[in-house]
Design a protein around this motif. Structure first.
Motif, PDB file in Angstrom:
ATOM      1  N   TYR A  22      -2.864  -3.611  -6.768  1.00 57.73           N
ATOM      2  CA  TYR A  22      -3.298  -3.956  -5.412  1.00 57.73           C
ATOM      3  C   TYR A  22      -4.273  -5.126  -5.422  1.00 57.73           C
ATOM      4  O   TYR A  22      -4.153  -6.045  -4.607  1.00 57.73           O
ATOM      5  CB  TYR A  22      -3.935  -2.740  -4.727  1.00 57.73           C
ATOM      6  N   VAL A  23      -5.235  -5.110  -6.315  1.00 60.53           N
ATOM      7  CA  VAL A  23      -6.228  -6.199  -6.366  1.00 60.53           C
ATOM      8  C   VAL A  23      -5.550  -7.520  -6.711  1.00 60.53           C
ATOM      9  O   VAL A  23      -5.834  -8.558  -6.088  1.00 60.53           O
ATOM     10  CB  VAL A  23      -7.345  -5.861  -7.369  1.00 60.53           C
TER      11      VAL A  23
ATOM     12  N   LYS B   1       0.826  -1.204   0.000  1.00 61.25           N
ATOM     13  CA  LYS B   1       0.000   0.000   0.000  1.00 61.25           C
ATOM     14  C   LYS B   1       0.861   1.255   0.000  1.00 61.25           C
ATOM     15  O   LYS B   1       0.596   2.199  -0.749  1.00 61.25           O
ATOM     16  CB  LYS B   1      -0.925   0.025   1.218  1.00 61.25           C
ATOM     17  N   LEU B   2       1.897   1.264   0.846  1.00 63.40           N
ATOM     18  CA  LEU B   2       2.793   2.421   0.888  1.00 63.40           C
ATOM     19  C   LEU B   2       3.502   2.629  -0.447  1.00 63.40           C
ATOM     20  O   LEU B   2       3.592   3.759  -0.947  1.00 63.40           O
ATOM     21  CB  LEU B   2       3.816   2.258   2.005  1.00 63.40           C
ATOM     22  N   LEU B   3       4.002   1.563  -1.014  1.00 63.50           N
ATOM     23  CA  LEU B   3       4.674   1.671  -2.313  1.00 63.50           C
ATOM     24  C   LEU B   3       3.722   2.157  -3.400  1.00 63.50           C
ATOM     25  O   LEU B   3       4.094   2.974  -4.242  1.00 63.50           O
ATOM     26  CB  LEU B   3       5.287   0.330  -2.706  1.00 63.50           C
ATOM     27  N   LEU B   4       2.507   1.654  -3.386  1.00 62.03           N
ATOM     28  CA  LEU B   4       1.533   2.078  -4.394  1.00 62.03           C
ATOM     29  C   LEU B   4       1.123   3.533  -4.209  1.00 62.03           C
ATOM     30  O   LEU B   4       0.924   4.261  -5.192  1.00 62.03           O
ATOM     31  CB  LEU B   4       0.306   1.161  -4.376  1.00 62.03           C
ATOM     32  N   LEU B   5       0.995   3.986  -2.959  1.00 65.31           N
ATOM     33  CA  LEU B   5       0.670   5.392  -2.721  1.00 65.31           C
ATOM     34  C   LEU B   5       1.785   6.312  -3.216  1.00 65.31           C
ATOM     35  O   LEU B   5       1.526   7.319  -3.877  1.00 65.31           O
ATOM     36  CB  LEU B   5       0.394   5.632  -1.241  1.00 65.31           C
ATOM     37  N   VAL B   6       3.019   5.945  -2.915  1.00 65.08           N
ATOM     38  CA  VAL B   6       4.153   6.748  -3.388  1.00 65.08           C
ATOM     39  C   VAL B   6       4.246   6.675  -4.908  1.00 65.08           C
ATOM     40  O   VAL B   6       4.462   7.699  -5.579  1.00 65.08           O
ATOM     41  CB  VAL B   6       5.461   6.279  -2.714  1.00 65.08           C
ATOM     42  N   GLY B   7       4.087   5.492  -5.465  1.00 63.89           N
ATOM     43  CA  GLY B   7       4.132   5.337  -6.920  1.00 63.89           C
ATOM     44  C   GLY B   7       3.040   6.120  -7.628  1.00 63.89           C
ATOM     45  O   GLY B   7       3.286   6.756  -8.659  1.00 63.89           O
ATOM     46  N   THR B   8       1.842   6.081  -7.075  1.00 63.98           N
ATOM     47  CA  THR B   8       0.742   6.848  -7.670  1.00 63.98           C
ATOM     48  C   THR B   8       1.019   8.334  -7.596  1.00 63.98           C
ATOM     49  O   THR B   8       0.768   9.077  -8.550  1.00 63.98           O
ATOM     50  CB  THR B   8      -0.585   6.514  -6.955  1.00 63.98           C
TER      51      THR B   8
END
Length: 114
Positions: free
Chosen positions: A105-106, A77-84
């Motif tokens: 994520y899914v 989740k943290l990586l995806l938030l930063v990536g987004t």
């Protein structure tokens, strides 16, 4: 501070940050997009969005509780938030970064829970 005082303060400040731009719409404080007042008002909206995203992503856990219960899905989740954030900052488009992160994520959620 009682719960009702906290709720009242939150309601007043949330309303104030949304109503302030309308009250000052014809002043130079908001027509100068490089000014400090304009940046303050726009940053407050972004901060509120950040709180909503954090609460949603991490089930309203505070920092120490999150670190105690940290799992691999939280790291994702943290990586995806930063990536987004990086994708949106570079492309200036929200939906492609959001949908790519959602798909990742899914897929990871299904893989980790099966």
């Amino acid at each position: 501070m009682t719960l009702w005082m906290l709720i009242g303060f939150a309601a007043i400040t949330a309303f104030a940050f949304r109503a302030l731009p309308f009250a000052f719409k014809n002043t130079t404080a908001l027509t100068r997009t490089e000014g400090s007042f304009y940046r303050f008002v726009s940053y407050s909206a972004q901060a509120m969005l950040g709180v909503i995203i954090y609460d949603t992503a991490f089930a309203r856990l505070d920092g120490p509780s999150l670190m105690q219960q940290f799992q691999i899905l939280d790291a994702l989740k943290l990586l995806l938030l930063v990536g987004t954030f990086v994708v949106v900052a570079r492309t200036r488009k929200i939906l492609p970064g959001f949908f790519a992160s959602l798909l990742i994520y899914v897929l990871a959620f299904v893989y980790l829970n099966n």
